[in-house]
Design a protein around this motif. Structure first.
Motif, short mmCIF file in Angstrom:
data_model
loop_
_atom_site.label_atom_id
_atom_site.label_comp_id
_atom_site.label_asym_id
_atom_site.label_seq_id
_atom_site.Cartn_x
_atom_site.Cartn_y
_atom_site.Cartn_z
N ALA A 1 9.52 -15.07 6.33
CA ALA A 1 8.13 -14.60 6.27
C ALA A 1 7.15 -15.71 5.92
N SER A 2 5.92 -15.52 6.42
CA SER A 2 4.80 -16.38 6.04
C SER A 2 3.70 -15.46 5.54
N ALA A 3 2.57 -16.03 5.17
CA ALA A 3 1.45 -15.24 4.67
C ALA A 3 0.99 -14.21 5.70
N GLU A 4 1.24 -14.46 6.98
CA GLU A 4 0.84 -13.53 8.04
C GLU A 4 1.53 -12.17 7.90
N GLN A 5 2.69 -12.12 7.30
CA GLN A 5 3.44 -10.87 7.17
C GLN A 5 3.16 -10.18 5.83
N PHE A 6 2.31 -10.74 4.99
CA PHE A 6 2.10 -10.20 3.66
C PHE A 6 1.65 -8.74 3.69
N SER A 7 0.82 -8.37 4.63
CA SER A 7 0.34 -6.98 4.71
C SER A 7 1.49 -6.01 4.94
N ASP A 8 2.38 -6.31 5.89
CA ASP A 8 3.54 -5.45 6.13
C ASP A 8 4.45 -5.40 4.91
N LEU A 9 4.61 -6.53 4.23
CA LEU A 9 5.45 -6.58 3.04
C LEU A 9 4.87 -5.69 1.93
N LYS A 10 3.55 -5.77 1.73
CA LYS A 10 2.89 -4.96 0.71
C LYS A 10 3.06 -3.47 0.99
N ILE A 11 2.93 -3.08 2.24
CA ILE A 11 3.08 -1.67 2.59
C ILE A 11 4.49 -1.19 2.26
N PHE A 12 5.49 -1.94 2.69
CA PHE A 12 6.88 -1.55 2.42
C PHE A 12 7.12 -1.47 0.92
N PHE A 13 6.69 -2.49 0.19
CA PHE A 13 6.89 -2.55 -1.25
C PHE A 13 6.23 -1.35 -1.94
N ALA A 14 5.01 -1.03 -1.55
CA ALA A 14 4.29 0.09 -2.14
C ALA A 14 4.98 1.42 -1.84
N LEU A 15 5.51 1.56 -0.65
CA LEU A 15 6.16 2.82 -0.26
C LEU A 15 7.52 3.03 -0.92
N TYR A 16 8.26 1.96 -1.15
CA TYR A 16 9.65 2.12 -1.55
C TYR A 16 10.02 1.65 -2.95
N ARG A 17 9.18 0.93 -3.63
CA ARG A 17 9.58 0.42 -4.95
C ARG A 17 9.87 1.55 -5.93
N ALA A 18 9.19 2.67 -5.80
CA ALA A 18 9.40 3.81 -6.69
C ALA A 18 10.34 4.85 -6.10
N THR A 19 10.53 4.84 -4.80
CA THR A 19 11.30 5.91 -4.15
C THR A 19 12.62 5.44 -3.55
#
Length: 175
Positions: A89-107
């Motif tokens: 990954a590079s900074a270009e993928q940060f948005s997709d990474l944030k979405i995944f992290f937000a959706l799954y870190r708690a679930t």
């Protein structure tokens, strides 16, 4: 598909071991499950991720990060894509990474998704700058974060923090 399950698994294993044909693999990652267009199986994301990561194919980072958020991918495929994205990954993928992290870190409900969340956190620390560091640090303290994820996050440090002792040794050696 009419492919026998044993043959299907063998094909996935062999695909993961490939070290050529990156352009074709990237093309395969572009295909998505779409029952309206009669595409009834997602691509073999996990094996493609393994092969492209082994080839250090940076162009795979975007499509793999996109697949993290595709509900048609299996937990194993998501885990393997996240492991590849951890290094590609590079900074270009940060948005997709944030979405995944937000959706799954708690679930995160199984070992594959837990491993994927931790891999994504490592990628966010590497490419997300201060924002990535803050998101991972906050999740490590948040009582709503899955306990296994939380424990793993508490041991993570930004890549710059890991290099500081080295840099200090270089500076003191040059004086």
């Amino acid at each position: 598909t009419d492919t026998p399950p044993a043959l299907y698994e063998d094909a996935r294993k062999l695909l993961a071991e490939r070290r050529s044909g990156a352009d074709f693999m990237l093309q395969a990652l572009e295909r998505e499950y779409d029952f309206l267009d009669d595409v009834l199986l997602p691509p073999p994301v996990g094996p493609l991720a393994d092969a492209l990561a082994a080839m250090k194919e940076q162009r795979a980072a975007g499509p793999l990060a996109h697949h993290l958020n595709d509900p048609s991918d299996t937990p194993d495929d998501i885990k393997r894509a996240a492991k590849a994205v951890e290094t590609l990954a590079s900074a270009e993928q940060f948005s997709d990474l944030k979405i995944f992290f937000a959706l799954y870190r708690a679930t995160a409900s199984d070992d594959d998704i837990i491993a994927a969340v931790v891999s994504v956190a490592k990628a966010m620390l590497r490419v997300g700058g201060k924002e990535g560091e803050a998101l991972v640090a906050e999740a490590a303290k948040d009582p709503l974060t899955n306990s296994e994820v939380q424990e793993a996050l508490q041991g993570l440090k930004p890549p710059a923090a890991e290099k500081k002792p080295e840099e200090f040794a270089k500076k003191t050696a040059s004086k």
